[in-house]
Design a protein around this motif. Structure first.
Motif, PDB file in Angstrom:
ATOM      1  N   ASP A  42       2.728 141.163  40.108  1.00 19.26           N
ATOM      2  CA  ASP A  42       3.530 140.212  39.341  1.00 19.26           C
ATOM      3  C   ASP A  42       4.768 140.912  38.789  1.00 19.26           C
ATOM      4  O   ASP A  42       4.858 142.144  38.740  1.00 19.26           O
ATOM      5  CB  ASP A  42       2.710 139.613  38.204  1.00 19.26           C
ATOM      6  CG  ASP A  42       2.200 140.685  37.253  1.00 19.26           C
ATOM      7  OD1 ASP A  42       2.809 140.873  36.185  1.00 19.26           O
ATOM      8  OD2 ASP A  42       1.215 141.365  37.594  1.00 19.26           O
ATOM      9  N   GLU A  43       5.727 140.119  38.340  1.00 20.12           N
ATOM     10  CA  GLU A  43       7.006 140.660  37.886  1.00 20.12           C
ATOM     11  C   GLU A  43       6.848 141.618  36.709  1.00 20.12           C
ATOM     12  O   GLU A  43       7.442 142.703  36.681  1.00 20.12           O
ATOM     13  CB  GLU A  43       7.951 139.519  37.500  1.00 20.12           C
ATOM     14  CG  GLU A  43       9.302 139.999  36.987  1.00 20.12           C
ATOM     15  CD  GLU A  43      10.209 138.847  36.559  1.00 20.12           C
ATOM     16  OE1 GLU A  43      11.249 139.137  35.935  1.00 20.12           O
ATOM     17  OE2 GLU A  43       9.868 137.681  36.838  1.00 20.12           O
ATOM     18  N   LEU A  44       6.049 141.243  35.717  1.00 18.84           N
ATOM     19  CA  LEU A  44       5.911 142.069  34.522  1.00 18.84           C
ATOM     20  C   LEU A  44       5.284 143.424  34.837  1.00 18.84           C
ATOM     21  O   LEU A  44       5.718 144.453  34.304  1.00 18.84           O
ATOM     22  CB  LEU A  44       5.094 141.341  33.461  1.00 18.84           C
ATOM     23  CG  LEU A  44       5.763 140.132  32.804  1.00 18.84           C
ATOM     24  CD1 LEU A  44       4.816 139.472  31.815  1.00 18.84           C
ATOM     25  CD2 LEU A  44       7.060 140.551  32.105  1.00 18.84           C
ATOM     26  N   THR A  45       4.263 143.436  35.703  1.00 15.45           N
ATOM     27  CA  THR A  45       3.593 144.687  36.057  1.00 15.45           C
ATOM     28  C   THR A  45       4.544 145.621  36.782  1.00 15.45           C
ATOM     29  O   THR A  45       4.634 146.814  36.475  1.00 15.45           O
ATOM     30  CB  THR A  45       2.356 144.408  36.930  1.00 15.45           C
ATOM     31  OG1 THR A  45       1.434 143.610  36.194  1.00 15.45           O
ATOM     32  CG2 THR A  45       1.674 145.706  37.339  1.00 15.45           C
ATOM     33  N   VAL A  46       5.265 145.070  37.758  1.00 15.56           N
ATOM     34  CA  VAL A  46       6.200 145.895  38.532  1.00 15.56           C
ATOM     35  C   VAL A  46       7.355 146.368  37.649  1.00 15.56           C
ATOM     36  O   VAL A  46       7.775 147.532  37.722  1.00 15.56           O
ATOM     37  CB  VAL A  46       6.717 145.114  39.752  1.00 15.56           C
ATOM     38  CG1 VAL A  46       7.860 145.860  40.428  1.00 15.56           C
ATOM     39  CG2 VAL A  46       5.581 144.879  40.748  1.00 15.56           C
ATOM     40  N   ARG A  71      11.841 141.175  45.511  1.00 13.07           N
ATOM     41  CA  ARG A  71      10.801 140.213  45.877  1.00 13.07           C
ATOM     42  C   ARG A  71      10.376 140.490  47.318  1.00 13.07           C
ATOM     43  O   ARG A  71      11.205 140.799  48.169  1.00 13.07           O
ATOM     44  CB  ARG A  71      11.330 138.779  45.775  1.00 13.07           C
ATOM     45  CG  ARG A  71      11.612 138.300  44.369  1.00 13.07           C
ATOM     46  CD  ARG A  71      10.335 138.085  43.575  1.00 13.07           C
ATOM     47  NE  ARG A  71       9.455 137.109  44.160  1.00 13.07           N
ATOM     48  CZ  ARG A  71       9.496 135.790  43.906  1.00 13.07           C
ATOM     49  NH1 ARG A  71      10.405 135.330  43.062  1.00 13.07           N
ATOM     50  NH2 ARG A  71       8.640 134.974  44.462  1.00 13.07           N
ATOM     51  N   VAL A  72       9.094 140.352  47.567  1.00 12.94           N
ATOM     52  CA  VAL A  72       8.554 140.471  48.926  1.00 12.94           C
ATOM     53  C   VAL A  72       7.680 139.237  49.128  1.00 12.94           C
ATOM     54  O   VAL A  72       6.487 139.234  48.804  1.00 12.94           O
ATOM     55  CB  VAL A  72       7.740 141.769  49.116  1.00 12.94           C
ATOM     56  CG1 VAL A  72       7.273 141.888  50.565  1.00 12.94           C
ATOM     57  CG2 VAL A  72       8.573 142.980  48.714  1.00 12.94           C
ATOM     58  N   GLY A  73       8.316 138.158  49.601  1.00 13.32           N
ATOM     59  CA  GLY A  73       7.624 136.876  49.646  1.00 13.32           C
ATOM     60  C   GLY A  73       7.351 136.403  48.229  1.00 13.32           C
ATOM     61  O   GLY A  73       8.263 136.325  47.399  1.00 13.32           O
TER      62      GLY A  73
END
Length: 284
Positions: A42-46, A71-73
């Motif tokens: 997810d965005e926050l983790t990355v 983003r990857v898909g």
């Protein structure tokens, strides 16, 4: 926020670890793409992983430079500096077991430098606090074992020095020129060095009996056991490292809870309970 969307079909997978997969692209030979596993993509983790690496770099520790979140898909990933012709310490040991002593000493040397580095406590979490939360949430463990672990951790100093969190030979790479780099910094925190040492003990001495760990680290159980012996001598500075091992085992019991809190595996709870109880019974 809008992030560049990458077509993964044009990239080539070159690595896989416990957290995700890495890829290269012929048009961008100096960068790597990492895509986390679905549960951590997810965005926050990355975003936190990228910011963590940037902060570690700013502390003066050797780690690849971070570039962009992408983003990857439907998933998220990030690009970062590619260390060409690199090898992890675990791969070096697996390919040439005669070098285990030398490579274990390298990890010990770099580990002592890491553990002597003042941490940014405003950004990085307390490993002690994380351990307490993990023990409290460890429903698989017997209450008596949890009480002993909690009492032990509560009595520890909340040290302001750096802790890698996933301290093991797969998480340091060496360039073709011989320069070491720390990687996989998602659990970076501040705390006592023994949190890292206990993690390495758990992996090399206990989890090395499981095929899943061997597949992740790329070293056999015999190689991991030999690695610990050489590391313990180099890090502790003593050929007789029995006391060092015992202290590491105490922290390894905590680390079982910490790992399971980060990556819950309900199907393994019985094994976690057995490992915690065995360590508590022997070392507490």
């Amino acid at each position: 926020m809008d992030f560049k969307n990458i077509d993964i079909s044009t990239w080539t997978q070159v690595g896989e670890g416990g957290v995700g997969k890495t890829y290269t692209h012929p048009d961008n030979p100096d960068i790597l793409l990492k895509v986390n596993r679905a549960s951590m993509s997810d965005e926050l983790t990355v975003k936190r992983e990228v910011e963590t690496s940037q902060h570690v770099f700013d502390l003066g520790l050797s780690t690849p430079r971070m570039y962009d979140i992408v983003r990857v898909g439907d998933a998220y990933g990030y690009t970062f500096e590619r260390i060409k012709s690199k090898k992890s310490l675990s791969r070096i040991c697996a390919d040439d077991p005669s070098r285990i002593g030398e490579i274990a000493a390298l990890l010990a040397c770099e580990g002592r430098k890491l553990h002597a580095t003042p941490c940014d406590t405003a950004f990085f979490p307390s490993h002690k606090e994380g351990a307490l939360k993990a023990i409290a949430a460890a429903d698989f463990a017997a209450d008596a074992d949890k009480q002993k672990l909690m009492a032990f951790v509560e009595g520890l100093d909340d040290a302001p020095t750096c802790v890698h969190g996933d301290f093991q030979p797969g998480n340091m790479i060496v360039s073709a020129e011989g320069k070491p780099y720390w990687i996989d910094l998602g659990w970076f925190s501040h705390g006592l060095p023994m949190f890292d040492i206990g993690h390495l003990f758990l992996i090399t001495q206990i989890y090395s009996q499981f095929q899943r760990m061997i597949d992740i680290i790329h070293m056999s159980r015999e190689q991991l056991l030999a690695f610990w012996d050489a590391f313990a001598v180099a890090y502790s500075g003593s050929a007789d490292h029995a006391a060092f091992d015992a202290e590491a085992a105490r922290f390894a019991a905590i680390d079982v809870c910490y790992i399971s809190y980060q990556y819950p595996h309900p199907e393994a709870n019985q094994m976690f309970a057995h490992v915690v109880h065995s360590l508590v019974e022997q070392y507490y």
